[in-house]
Scaffold this active site. Structure first.
Site, PDB file in Angstrom:
ATOM      1  N   GLY A 134       1.653 -40.400 -11.885  1.00  0.00           N
ATOM      2  CA  GLY A 134       2.050 -40.713 -13.259  1.00  0.00           C
ATOM      3  C   GLY A 134       3.116 -41.801 -13.350  1.00  0.00           C
ATOM      4  O   GLY A 134       3.222 -42.479 -14.348  1.00  0.00           O
ATOM      5  N   CYS A 135       3.900 -41.952 -12.288  1.00  0.00           N
ATOM      6  CA  CYS A 135       4.981 -42.946 -12.306  1.00  0.00           C
ATOM      7  C   CYS A 135       4.452 -44.333 -11.999  1.00  0.00           C
ATOM      8  O   CYS A 135       4.736 -44.893 -10.954  1.00  0.00           O
ATOM      9  CB  CYS A 135       6.049 -42.618 -11.268  1.00  0.00           C
ATOM     10  SG  CYS A 135       6.805 -41.032 -11.474  1.00  0.00           S
TER      11      CYS A 135
END
Lengths: 409, 105
Positions: free
Chosen positions: B103-104
């Site tokens: 997600g980062c």
């Protein structure tokens, strides 16, 4: 009759309809597209509205102008998908059964996810530019603003078009300079990312642009709340940033109908195979564009490149052939850098943006990772391409897989 | 890719500074990794998050995002930031010996 249903008539859904409608045999297939309203928005154009470059009419057209003749169109909100039953329940009470389903329900902003964001100052000193309403309200504010602290803040990732906040800053720099009040505006970019952008190499170059344009950068800032009284945003670890004008990029989430269907992750994005674009759970469901949970950019260009892949894979699926087309994460962004210039970046899952010429190796006319006037013309010309070619599913002179030719390492 | 001397053995890290080989992880290494992140003592609450992260990774194949963490670990966002300042999802993943969450991006 076999049935194919497309949910959402934005960029991705409309392109898929235009690709599939002419080739699926009308005696065997019924294709239906569903959307809650009848207006198509050119979302990349919202960025230009606050500065008076585009008006409302430049970014809105009736959806029906882009549907193929004879397409079965339903205007209704979606209640939920029941994937076990292979049907979609609509808010208008109807049920749509399907053999194959394409989810293209996009992503929307949710300012209410941040405490205090939608309180007293919303659309008074706090604006978004990811909706037509927000962009128009901001345009009206900027016309009369005499300067002060401008803060552009990204609430959390992922967001649609991760370069848009930077473009907003660059265009604002240009706008205030032309109005003769640039020195009266204190620019501050506040982001949860460790740098200016999601990709390290481009982040370095774009970070240099911020410095050149005298824009302060605060990174790794995760907003917890807005203090309306003191005009301050406060992070979870209590860093405070004061503002006179806050331009927020609020939390982005997938559509609520995905939540009601129990098919999404914690942000309502649908788990999707990152190469084939098929649902990780259901064999007859495919997802495209912002509705996916893919680690690619949520951008029109990515949706467009995905449409070639998804078209091939849907055709394979309905003919019971293995899915061979693979999406590589290809994204292509024209970044407005102000003063009539632009930067172009082109990348995929594995390859960062690199310098070079695009789309013709060594020729261009566009330059990658460089600021040129031609790149700006590309962006401006693109709106015309979008309305006249892209939405209609016609080929553009750009490959759906990223190309290395013309790039320097 | 860097190689760092941690607790008297050589541990290989990936380009994001996370463990390259997840099997290198044990509780003493978690303490050392936490020290590198300026977290000088791992409390029971830290361990609650770390164990949740490791479990989640085992079943899902990805470290959870901050939203998922607050929803499912039973620890609210404010406390998470107090435990793992700046980026709880990223920092906790690092200390738990997991790769950087997808997600980062």
């Amino acid at each position: 009759m076999r049935k194919l249903v497309i949910l959402g008539a934005g960029t991705a859904g409309t392109v898929m309809l235009n690709k599939l409608h002419p080739v699926l045999n009308k005696d065997e297939w019924n294709i239906t597209i569903v959307d809650q309203d009848e207006t198509h928005y050119y979302q990349p154009g919202f960025l230009f509205i606050p500065f008076g470059i585009y008006s409302k009419n430049d970014v809105m057209k009736p959806r029906r102008d882009f549907f193929p003749p004879g397409a079965d169109v339903v205007v209704s909100q979606i209640e939920r998908i029941e994937p076990q039953q292979n049907h979609v329940l609509l808010m208008n009470g109807k049920t749509l059964p399907y053999d194959y389903l394409i989810i293209a329900t996009g992503a929307q902003i949710h300012p209410e996810e941040t405490e205090g964001m939608k309180d007293g100052l919303w659309h008074k000193n706090i604006f978004d530019f990811y909706t037509v309403e927000g962009a128009l309200a901001l345009a009206n504010f900027l016309k009369y603003w005499e300067g002060g602290k401008l803060v552009v803040n990204v609430s959390e990732m992922p967001i649609k078009c991760p370069v848009a906040p930077l473009e907003f800053l660059f265009l604002a720099d240009s706008y205030f300079t032309e109005r003769g009040i640039r020195r009266d505006v204190d620019f501050h970019f506040v982001t949860p990312l460790p740098g200016a952008f999601t990709k390290p190499k481009a982040s370095l170059i774009l970070g240099d642009f911020l410095e050149k344009k005298n824009i302060r950068l605060t990174s790794e800032f995760n907003i917890a709340r807005v203090d309306n009284e003191n005009k301050t945003i406060i992070s979870w670890d209590n860093v405070e940033v004061p503002f006179d004008l806050l331009v927020t990029i609020p939390t982005n989430k997938g559509d609520d109908c995905i939540k009601r269907s129990g098919m999404g992750d914690e942000l309502n994005f649908v788990p999707t195979d990152k190469q084939t674009l098929r649902s990780l759970e259901y064999e007859n469901i495919f997802i495209i564009g912002d509705a996916t949970d893919l680690p690619s950019s949520k951008a029109g260009s990515a949706a467009h490149f995905q449409s070639d892949i998804l078209f091939a894979n849907v055709m394979s699926a309905i003919e019971s052939r293995p899915l061979r087309a693979r999406f590589d994460g290809h994204t292509n962004c024209f970044i407005e850098s102000g003063f009539g210039k632009g930067i172009l970046i082109d990348f995929n899952y594995d390859t960062e943006p690199l310098p070079g010429k695009f789309p013709l190796p060594g020729v261009g006319p566009f330059s990658l990772l460089e600021e040129t006037k031609m790149n700006h013309y590309g962006k401006i010309m693109f709106r015309w391409m979008y309305w006249n070619f892209l939405l209609k599913g016609q080929d553009l002179p750009i490959e759906s897989h990223m190309q290395m030719a013309g790039k320097r390492k | 890719m860097t190689i760092k001397e941690l607790i008297a053995r050589t541990i290989e890290l990936d380009s994001d500074g996370h463990l390259k080989n997840m099997n290198d992880w044990d509780e003493s290494l978690a303490n050392a990794l936490a020290f590198e992140e300026q977290i000088f003592e791992l409390t029971p609450d830290h361990w609650k998050v770390i164990n949740y992260m490791r479990n989640e990774f085992k079943t899902k194949g990805d470290a959870p995002s901050i939203r998922k963490l607050t929803k499912e670990s039973g620890i609210d966002t404010k406390t998470l930031y107090a435990l793992f300042p700046k980026g709880p999802a990223k920092k906790a993943a690092k200390i738990a010996g997991l790769p950087k969450p997808k997600g980062c991006i």
